[in-house]
Design a protein around this motif. Structure first.
Motif, PDB file in Angstrom:
ATOM      1  N   UNK A  74       0.903  -1.025   0.140  1.00  0.00           N
ATOM      2  CA  UNK A  74      -0.066   0.052  -0.176  1.00  0.00           C
ATOM      3  C   UNK A  74       0.818   1.452  -0.094  1.00  0.00           C
ATOM      4  N   UNK A  75       2.083   1.138   1.155  1.00  0.00           N
ATOM      5  CA  UNK A  75       2.705   2.660   0.631  1.00  0.00           C
ATOM      6  C   UNK A  75       3.363   2.415  -0.235  1.00  0.00           C
ATOM      7  N   UNK A  76       4.301   1.329  -1.278  1.00  0.00           N
ATOM      8  CA  UNK A  76       4.971   1.327  -1.989  1.00  0.00           C
ATOM      9  C   UNK A  76       4.013   2.278  -3.224  1.00  0.00           C
ATOM     10  N   UNK A  77       2.537   1.740  -3.738  1.00  0.00           N
ATOM     11  CA  UNK A  77       1.956   1.918  -4.263  1.00  0.00           C
ATOM     12  C   UNK A  77       1.569   3.379  -3.774  1.00  0.00           C
ATOM     13  N   UNK A  78       1.043   3.713  -3.179  1.00  0.00           N
ATOM     14  CA  UNK A  78       0.083   5.156  -2.607  1.00  0.00           C
ATOM     15  C   UNK A  78       1.085   6.297  -1.870  1.00  0.00           C
ATOM     16  N   UNK A  79       1.960   5.229  -1.049  1.00  0.00           N
ATOM     17  CA  UNK A  79       2.796   6.584  -0.272  1.00  0.00           C
ATOM     18  C   UNK A  79       2.296   6.218   0.919  1.00  0.00           C
ATOM     19  N   UNK A  80       2.773   7.035   2.207  1.00  0.00           N
ATOM     20  CA  UNK A  80       3.008   6.666   3.015  1.00  0.00           C
ATOM     21  C   UNK A  80       2.149   7.062   4.505  1.00  0.00           C
ATOM     22  N   UNK A  81       0.995   7.840   3.776  1.00  0.00           N
ATOM     23  CA  UNK A  81      -0.308   8.393   4.397  1.00  0.00           C
ATOM     24  C   UNK A  81      -1.723   7.343   5.084  1.00  0.00           C
ATOM     25  N   UNK A  82      -0.870   6.461   4.586  1.00  0.00           N
ATOM     26  CA  UNK A  82      -1.347   5.382   5.807  1.00  0.00           C
ATOM     27  C   UNK A  82      -0.951   4.959   7.123  1.00  0.00           C
ATOM     28  N   UNK A  83       0.251   5.575   7.710  1.00  0.00           N
ATOM     29  CA  UNK A  83      -0.395   5.654   8.958  1.00  0.00           C
ATOM     30  C   UNK A  83      -0.561   6.607   9.764  1.00  0.00           C
ATOM     31  N   UNK A  84      -1.337   6.923   9.318  1.00  0.00           N
ATOM     32  CA  UNK A  84      -2.158   7.922  10.457  1.00  0.00           C
ATOM     33  C   UNK A  84      -3.093   6.761  10.677  1.00  0.00           C
ATOM     34  N   UNK A  85      -3.517   5.628  10.162  1.00  0.00           N
ATOM     35  CA  UNK A  85      -4.266   5.074  11.094  1.00  0.00           C
ATOM     36  C   UNK A  85      -3.813   4.804  12.508  1.00  0.00           C
ATOM     37  N   UNK A 220      11.387  11.997  -2.246  1.00  0.00           N
ATOM     38  CA  UNK A 220      11.095  12.050  -3.777  1.00  0.00           C
ATOM     39  C   UNK A 220      10.732  11.870  -4.484  1.00  0.00           C
ATOM     40  N   UNK A 221      10.527  10.253  -4.757  1.00  0.00           N
ATOM     41  CA  UNK A 221       9.396   9.537  -5.073  1.00  0.00           C
ATOM     42  C   UNK A 221       7.774   9.767  -5.028  1.00  0.00           C
ATOM     43  N   UNK A 222       7.841  10.779  -3.832  1.00  0.00           N
ATOM     44  CA  UNK A 222       6.508  10.713  -2.843  1.00  0.00           C
ATOM     45  C   UNK A 222       6.139  10.491  -2.246  1.00  0.00           C
ATOM     46  N   UNK A 223       6.363   9.576  -1.755  1.00  0.00           N
ATOM     47  CA  UNK A 223       5.881   8.061  -1.141  1.00  0.00           C
ATOM     48  C   UNK A 223       5.590   9.332   0.346  1.00  0.00           C
ATOM     49  N   UNK A 224       5.768  10.417   0.749  1.00  0.00           N
ATOM     50  CA  UNK A 224       5.541  10.995   2.704  1.00  0.00           C
ATOM     51  C   UNK A 224       4.413  11.377   1.938  1.00  0.00           C
ATOM     52  N   UNK A 225       3.254  11.778   1.637  1.00  0.00           N
ATOM     53  CA  UNK A 225       2.532  12.137   1.437  1.00  0.00           C
ATOM     54  C   UNK A 225       1.528  12.588   2.789  1.00  0.00           C
ATOM     55  N   UNK A 226       1.938  12.687   3.759  1.00  0.00           N
ATOM     56  CA  UNK A 226       0.936  12.154   4.624  1.00  0.00           C
ATOM     57  C   UNK A 226      -0.054  13.406   5.328  1.00  0.00           C
ATOM     58  N   UNK A 292       4.406  -0.013   7.864  1.00  0.00           N
ATOM     59  CA  UNK A 292       4.832   1.591   7.139  1.00  0.00           C
ATOM     60  C   UNK A 292       6.505   1.489   6.390  1.00  0.00           C
ATOM     61  N   UNK A 293       7.196   1.586   7.352  1.00  0.00           N
ATOM     62  CA  UNK A 293       8.903   1.090   6.984  1.00  0.00           C
ATOM     63  C   UNK A 293       9.022   0.904   6.194  1.00  0.00           C
ATOM     64  N   UNK A 298      11.013  -0.838   0.462  1.00  0.00           N
ATOM     65  CA  UNK A 298      10.709  -1.378  -0.284  1.00  0.00           C
ATOM     66  C   UNK A 298      10.423  -0.430  -1.886  1.00  0.00           C
ATOM     67  N   UNK A 299      10.196   0.577  -1.498  1.00  0.00           N
ATOM     68  CA  UNK A 299      10.707   1.661  -2.669  1.00  0.00           C
ATOM     69  C   UNK A 299      11.453   2.221  -2.792  1.00  0.00           C
ATOM     70  N   UNK A 300      12.374   2.185  -1.642  1.00  0.00           N
ATOM     71  CA  UNK A 300      13.625   3.250  -1.660  1.00  0.00           C
ATOM     72  C   UNK A 300      14.784   2.124  -2.238  1.00  0.00           C
ATOM     73  N   UNK A 301      14.371   0.305  -2.636  1.00  0.00           N
ATOM     74  CA  UNK A 301      15.568  -0.120  -3.215  1.00  0.00           C
ATOM     75  C   UNK A 301      15.050  -0.603  -4.347  1.00  0.00           C
ATOM     76  N   UNK A 302      13.134  -0.207  -4.690  1.00  0.00           N
ATOM     77  CA  UNK A 302      12.837  -0.409  -6.020  1.00  0.00           C
ATOM     78  C   UNK A 302      13.119   0.818  -6.877  1.00  0.00           C
ATOM     79  N   UNK A 303      13.195   1.679  -6.376  1.00  0.00           N
ATOM     80  CA  UNK A 303      12.637   3.399  -7.287  1.00  0.00           C
ATOM     81  C   UNK A 303      12.901   2.824  -8.271  1.00  0.00           C
TER      82      UNK A 303
END
Length: 594
Positions: A74-85, A220-226, A292-293, A298-303
């Motif tokens: 989920x984070x890899x595709x849509x970003x880390x906003x899911x951490x708000x859970x 840089x990949x837009x994954x920290x869209x909190x 989430x981390x 996952x994204x950092x390794x396969x960006x």
């Protein structure tokens, strides 16, 4: 990155050891508790559990392989906003412990749905029971299928062989040891889940040269869209959809779901039960933050080389096991630890579900209609555990037809859990609610939730609402491959509702059902004479049920002249009562309209 390796002997040893220990706990309780043959001992642990193990069990029950495998993707595709859970867990614990727990604990019930007969009537109780069984069987089938995918990807083990083995092991220790075995196995499995996730995090950080690199790549990949405060309810994930929708979702899980209620009513006192919910929040935070981390890793390794677009995996939910073998295969046993983590989440959730399904079947469908002794009920409980274990294995086939496991699981929980949450809330918070209002509200809420959910499956939301982030393959050592988001272009003409009503965020399915049930239920109840109805004492919330009210009175008494040693926790425990009221020889009668 290199192509993923395969399981080593030590990986199989670690994985098998986890299964053996889990089954062993069930065998231990089967023999140590063999003198206690009542159905209450089997289904609710003799109502003698303490806060900490129950808290860990509450965490493990819904932190399944869906969390271990689905949340990082989920984070890899849509970003880390899911951490708000994590915010929603706090709100969930407060609402569940202060509104729902006191009612269920005070009544000393085995099945949550016994309350519905006390508050409304037998028809609504049966309606609620059937809905719970359908929801739980579907959800559990999905939970069984998820780690089977992981095993299939990383070991080559036959997919359906893995599905069957999962169900069999769960059913074994659940049937042998009852709730105590389930709870203590959950405690062990929470540790395994955390260890597996931490292994991935530590190795990823070492490979990338530090946490700062992973955070920088993710930014840089837009994954920290909190902090996305867009109020548009059609947007898949925003601050509002996650916090509002998530609070309703998790409250329907921890506040009224049989799997969770069955745990906290097994505590030896109401204070222990409340503390179990609050302690579980810390455990939920730990697992959620780690998962989430892992997604950021996952994204950092396969960006620069997305394995899914590059066709190195056949499904997005296989990305985590692919990563594990890619970066940890040189450490014998560690890949096995991660797969054990995914399996641990599944074992805990499936065993919880099977135990809860057996409990509601005995309490709601067998005991009221058949005259059976306690010994016969105990054997019937074990028989139901075997039956539901087999049913859940079969439902894994249905789960294989669904899409992303995280969204599918939350959708199932929301569509049924939301209306049920509304039904319980209506009865507990509004004394004027009657059976006619409850039934009308439940049917309306369920119909509305199903309508939007089914519509969303037929007409998936457009990319501008789901907003998937870019995944590329320009860093792969092959030619070809395209950005996966390019395939989401619409070909067929879509009706008006598809881009409006059916595009509602899946996180709002639950709140939609809850609000509809309460609104329709109140209107129908008032119009059908609900204001003149007298409700049996103990079936609605009172100020004496609230922890803050108890603490205020205790502190007030202390300030007004009490002397000597003072312990607020001990005083609260004493104030709520040391013994589960289920042991008292007092039965609450069902309500009768005036």
């Amino acid at each position: 990155m290199s192509s993923a390796a395969s399981f080593s002997v030590w990986d199989y040893v670690v994985f098998t050891l986890m299964l053996v220990i889990s089954a062993g706990i069930g065998v231990y309780y089967a023999f140590s508790e063999r003198g206690q043959s009542s159905s209450a001992d089997f289904l609710v642990g003799g109502r003698s559990m303490t806060a900490v193990p129950v808290a860990l069990s509450l965490t493990a029950s819904f932190m399944s392989a869906i969390t271990v495998l689905g949340t990082p993707v989920e984070v890899y595709q849509y970003g880390a906003i899911f951490i708000l859970t994590c915010f929603t867990y706090v709100l969930m614990a407060a609402v569940s412990s202060e509104i729902f727990l006191p009612i269920f604990y005070r009544l000393g019930i085995t099945s949550t749905y016994e309350y519905l007969e006390m508050r409304y009537n037998k028809v609504i109780r049966l309606f609620g029971t059937v809905l719970f069984i359908i929801q739980t069987v579907l959800y559990t089938g999905l939970v069984i299928y998820a780690p089977a995918l992981a095993l299939n990807q990383v070991t080559g083990v036959d997919l359906w062989g893995a599905v069957v083995s999962t169900g069999v092991v769960c059913t074994l220790y659940c049937t042998l040891g009852g709730l105590k075995a389930v709870v203590w196995t959950d405690v062990f499995q929470v540790g395994i889940m955390l260890a597996g996730l931490l292994a991935v995090i530590v190795q990823s950080v070492l490979l990338q040269g530090g946490i700062s690199t992973i955070i920088s790549d993710s930014a840089q990949g837009g994954r920290l869209n909190l902090w996305d405060f867009d109020p548009n309810p059609l947007r898949r994930h925003t601050f509002w959809s996650i916090t509002v929708g998530g609070t309703f979702l998790w409250t329907s899980v921890y506040g009224i779901n049989q799997s969770q209620v069955q745990r906290y009513i097994s505590c030896k006192s109401m204070f222990h039960a409340k503390m179990a919910l609050y302690i579980s929040v810390v455990c939920l935070w730990a697992i959620s933050i780690c998962s989430v981390f892992c997604g950021l890793c996952l994204y950092s390794l396969y960006k620069d080389c997305d394995p899914w677009t590059a066709r190195k995996v056949s499904a997005l939910d296989q990305l985590m096991p692919y990563l594990v073998l890619d970066i940890l295969s040189e450490y014998p046993g560690v890949p096995g630890l991660f797969v054990a983590a995914a399996y641990s989440g599944t074992l805990s959730t499936v065993s919880s579900s099977v135990n809860a399904l057996a409990a509601v079947t005995i309490a709601d469908l067998i005991r009221p209609y058949f005259s059976l002794s306690e010994k016969q009920l105990s054997w019937a409980s074990k028989g139901m555990s075997v039956f539901y274990g087999a049913v859940c294995i079969g439902m894994a086939g249905v789960a294989s037809l669904m899409g992303g496991i995280l969204q599918a699981a939350i959708s199932i929980a929301g569509v049924v859990g939301g209306p049920l949450l509304g039904l319980f809330s209506l009865g507990i918070l509004f004394p004027c609610a009657n059976a006619k209002g409850g039934l009308a509200g439940l049917i309306s809420g369920l119909a509305l939730s199903l309508w939007v959910c089914i519509g969303a499956q037929i007409y998936p939301p457009r990319p501008e609402n789901s907003r998937p982030l870019a995944l590329v393959t320009h860093g792969c050592n092959f030619s070809g491959g395209t950005n996966w988001t390019a395939s989401t272009e619409e070909i067929l003409e879509r009706p008006f509702l598809a881009d409006n009503w059916y595009s509602l965020s899946y996180l709002y399915f639950g709140p939609l059902g809850t609000v509809t049930v309460i609104t329709v239920g109140l209107v129908v109840s008032i119009l059908s004479g609900g204001r003149q109805m007298k409700v049996q004492s103990g079936l609605t919330l009172s100020k004496e049920d609230l922890t803050f009210y108890k603490a205020y009175n205790i502190l007030k008494a202390k300030v007004s002249g009490s002397t000597g040693k003072f312990d607020l926790v001990q005083e609260l425990d004493k104030s709520f009562g040391k013994t589960n009221f289920a042991f008292c020889d007092v039965e609450l009668s069902t309500q009768t309209p005036a």
